[in-house]
Design an enzyme around this catalytic site. Structure first.
Site, short mmCIF file in Angstrom:
data_model
loop_
_atom_site.label_atom_id
_atom_site.label_comp_id
_atom_site.label_asym_id
_atom_site.label_seq_id
_atom_site.Cartn_x
_atom_site.Cartn_y
_atom_site.Cartn_z
N ASP A 265 -52.31 -0.24 -34.06
CA ASP A 265 -51.55 -1.38 -33.59
C ASP A 265 -50.07 -1.04 -33.77
OD1 ASP A 265 -50.91 -4.10 -32.85
OD2 ASP A 265 -50.54 -4.45 -34.98
N ASP B 144 -55.95 -8.43 -34.68
CA ASP B 144 -56.65 -7.15 -34.58
C ASP B 144 -58.10 -7.22 -35.06
OD1 ASP B 144 -54.37 -5.89 -33.64
OD2 ASP B 144 -53.64 -5.45 -35.65
#
Length: 815
Positions: free
Chosen positions: A450, A677
């Site tokens: 990420d 996430d």
């Protein structure tokens, strides 16, 4: 019999278990508890982080005997014992039978039990026994035959009881429990040798067995992280300050009560003095100090904390005095979560250990059956004598050697490398939810990151506010237009934890903004926020309700009524006067759209981490982010990632992870900060999160938690996983080689019993020594591993040479 019984099991727990049995028979629960405290707590103080429970209480005597039998290592305790090759002698018994009770009563009556307690695995006495036996073995070579025999028998008479008294009692209790393990096999081989006239060999067998297990305990203990600091960091009480009429306590007027930490509530004010630990997660209200979190995160450098800073539970105050406000209860505190998660990790076994669990029971039956076959068939097929000596090698003698040689002690301790590696990672502030994670990490070929908060600092700073659509009319465009947009955005973001929300709120500090109140609010993960607002004056001077949305440019554009209007907003964002290098977020209030520009810099050292993963780890690197293309590529180029997927919603990240995992045989590692996430982390082969930023959902689905607020531990973790799997393969090969070689030689009559034991225990110790190499710094390949061993060997030789006295003069030899 189960595989835990047949594994090489040291008798370290026998004394405690035996005393427990005696106390139960006599009906003295207090004695049971006392025995438990004396014998168990010193051992538990050396247990690794993943086995400690600070709230543990030793008082209930029912805990002294294990739970009903499950597969090997069914619980955390069993797991630890199995890895070390030391099992409870009657693991799996919820009680004792009548035969055991009778044996214990008899042993107590004649003093056998007390003597066995004194002698059991006593290092000094065991060493004395070994010395006496070695001297006895040398007598025939240095003394006349008559004197040698007499002295030899005298020395054996003293040495044999030092190791045989406890072995006999322990074996009887184990057999009475319906078990046969390595202790029974060794005792049978030893006493059978005694009755066959090989008393010296039988005594040597037991002495070497005891010494080998004592040495094994020493080496395996090196794989255990010292968590004394963690225990000390769990205070039982806190100094709760009294609050008058809601006022914040001051140092000038401190009134406090000592209360248990479990009774602390969120929002309580507590006093933490120099040298004390913070009982739960807190925020500093008064004072400043230096704290250390080394035992929690592995970060050895002390850090300064002042008013407004957050401090995790378990951190230690090094100096000064602080008034802090609790932000979490004990159940939700960092320290408690660490203990819970690491204990949970022990329930997840590596593939090798699960295979050993299934294989062990069948293997033990095969070994016993083969030993009986050798003992009974040997005289008929090979004309071996039924009962022979170390010279004639009878069939029973060979069968006893086979039982000893084929016992899977070395194989049972092969998974020790997993526990060692988990402990090594914990010392670096990396928590793994079980040894199986190491296998998964070692097999992965792709790693995805990420962006915001993971590769970057996550601490966005608002750089500019730009009206881009719907603002070009005289009534709207006034000097307060940007302040109005900022006030609306701050009202919507206040209370959120997203980096953009924090940046917006921070940007409002010191500014005179209109008052805006939120009537209704909705959060759409991966998209943005939607709210109904009140408080802004309308054109006629009154107040009106406004519909507002804040999120990515794509999200705001998708809400437009026509494609033409949506394209205008996207084009305005792309052609912004501030360029496309900033992180962008758009705000729409009715028909007006305002663009916010944020700056987010890569974390220090991230480029080195990416370089190590690409060049040394040979991993395919990618970035999965919800940010727009220009911002994503700016960060990707700065850190060295060439594969970027941007403008992703949570479901898009999930689909990318699933697709990439299917395309590769090894699997994918997902590294995130836990915000939006969680789906991708759950779908990845291995999910890694930054624990300080992660949500509860992300922590629950992740496999690896990084306690330090950076990704520097990722290369270490992957390299450690590859090192560990290599060590385990080496250990298994070494263990099987020792078992096969010693077993064949014993059946063929090439090895006496004492040498069989030496090979058996020597192989186990070699496996232990190889496993604790997982404590060393990890290497990326077998070549690097061998090079590291060579360098260490050369350093040792250099040290020996440097310490060797040398006069520096060389005299020529006389002619």
């Amino acid at each position: 019999m189960d595989s835990l019984s047949i594994c090489c099991s040291a008798r370290g727990g026998l004394r405690q278990s035996y005393r427990t049995l005696v106390c139960r028979i006599r009906g003295h629960p207090s004695a049971v508890s006392a025995s438990f405290r004396c014998s168990i707590l010193p051992v538990r103080s050396r247990l690794p982080l993943f086995q400690r429970n600070p709230s543990f209480s030793p008082s209930p005597p029912v805990l002294l005997l294990p739970l009903p039998s499950r597969a090997i290592g069914g619980g955390a305790h069993d797991h630890h014992e199995h890895h070390h090759g030391h099992s409870h002698p009657y693991a799996g018994e919820s009680g004792i039978n009548d035969v055991q009770k009778a044996i214990i009563r008899f042993a107590k009556a004649v003093g056998w039990a007390d003597l066995a307690d004194l002698l059991r695995e006593h290092l000094q006495l065991c060493c004395c026994s070994m010395v006496l036996l070695l001297v006895a073995a040398a007598f025939p070579y240095v003394l006349p035959a008559a004197a040698a025999k007499s002295l030899q028998n005298a020395f054996i008479s003293v040495a044999f009881p030092l190791v045989g008294v406890s072995a006999a009692l322990d074996s009887m209790l184990i057999i009475a429990a319906g078990k046969i393990n390595i202790h029974v096999l060794m005792a049978l081989a030893s006493f059978a040798s005694l009755f066959m006239g090989n008393s010296l060999e039988g005594a040597l067998l037991l002495a070497m067995f005891n010494l080998a297990h004592i040495a094994e305990k020493y080496f395996t203990s090196r794989s255990i992280v010292d968590v004394k600091e963690l225990k000390d960091s769990h205070p039982d009480f806190a100094l709760k300050l009294e609050v008058n009429e809601g006022l914040v306590p001051q140092f000038s007027n401190l009134n406090y009560n000592k209360i248990p930490v479990h009774h602390l509530e969120v929002g309580s004010y507590i006093l933490v003095r120099a040298g004390e630990a913070f009982p739960v997660d807190v925020e500093v209200i008064q004072g400043a100090s230096t704290i250390t979190v080394e035992h929690l995160t592995g970060e050895s450098k002390p850090v300064d904390r002042k008013v407004g800073d957050a401090i995790p539970g378990g951190a230690r105050n090094l100096e000064g005095m602080m008034i802090v406000k609790t932000t979490k209860t004990w159940e939700d505190s960092t320290l408690n979560k660490i203990v819970q998660l690491t204990e949970e990790g022990q329930l997840n076994k590596p593939k090798l250990q699960r295979w050993l669990d299934e294989f062990g029971e069948q293997y033990s039956k095969v070994v016993v059956t083969l030993s009986l076959v050798v003992a009974l068939i040997g005289p008929f097929l090979f004309k071996w004598p039924l009962i022979g000596t170390s010279a004639s090698r009878g069939s029973i003698y060979r069968a006893l050697g086979l039982m000893v040689a084929a016992s899977p002690c070395a194989l049972a301790v092969a998974p020790l490398a997993y526990a060692t590696a988990v402990s090594s990672c914990a010392s670096k502030g990396i928590l793994l939810k079980g040894g199986h994670v190491l296998d998964a990490l070692a097999s992965c070929q792709i790693i995805a990151f990420d962006k915001t908060g993971t590769l970057t600092t996550g601490k966005l700073a608002c750089k500019a506010i730009e009206p881009i659509h719907g603002h070009w009319n005289r009534a709207c465009c006034n000097p307060d237009c940007e302040n109005e947009a900022l006030a609306v955005a701050a009202a919507m973001e206040r209370g959120t934890t997203h980096p953009i929300g924090r940046a917006v709120v921070d940007f409002t500090l010191g500014k005179d903004l209109p008052i805006v109140s939120v009537e209704s609010f909705e959060s759409l993960p991966g998209r943005g926020l939607s709210a109904t607002l009140a408080g802004i004056k309308s054109e006629n001077g009154g107040h009106q309700l406004l519909n507002a949305s804040l999120g990515s440019v794509e999200y705001i554009a998708s809400m437009c009524k026509s494609d033409r209007e949506s394209d205008k907003i996207k084009l305005a964002a792309k052609t912004s006067a501030y360029g496309s290098n900033f992180v962008q977020a758009a705000l729409t209030v009715n028909e007006k759209v305002t663009l916010f520009h944020f700056e987010d810099e890569p974390r220090p050292g991230v480029a080195d981490v990416i370089s190590a993963l690409r060049d040394k780890g040979n991993l395919r690197l990618m970035m999965l982010t919800g940010d727009h293309e220009s911002s994503a590529w700016r960060v990707a180029k700065a850190v060295g990632i060439n594969e970027v997927y941007c403008n992703l919603k949570p479901e898009d990240k999930l689909n990318h992870v699933k697709k990439s995992t299917r395309e590769t045989a090894g699997g994918l590692i997902m590294v995130g900060d836990g915000i939006n996430d969680a789906p991708a982390l759950a779908a990845a082969t291995v999910g890694i999160v930054l624990a300080q930023r992660a949500s509860a959902t992300a922590i629950a689905v992740a496999d690896v938690l990084l306690l330090q607020d950076n990704i520097s531990g990722v290369p270490f973790c992957i390299a450690k996983a590859r090192q560990t799997t290599l060590l385990v393969k080496q250990s298994v090969a070494l263990a099987l080689s020792c078992i096969v070689f010693a077993s064949l030689q014993s059946v063929l009559g090439s090895l006496p019993l004492w040498l069989t034991v030496l090979l058996h225990e020597g192989g186990t110790l070699l496996v232990c020594l190889n496993s604790i190499r997982a404590l060393n710094e990890p290497t990326w390949s077998r070549k690097e591993d061998l090079l590291s061993l060579f360098v260490k060997f050369r350093q040792i030789l250099s040290t020996i040479v440097a310490r060797t006295p040398f006069n520096g003069t060389i005299q020529p030899a006389p002619l």
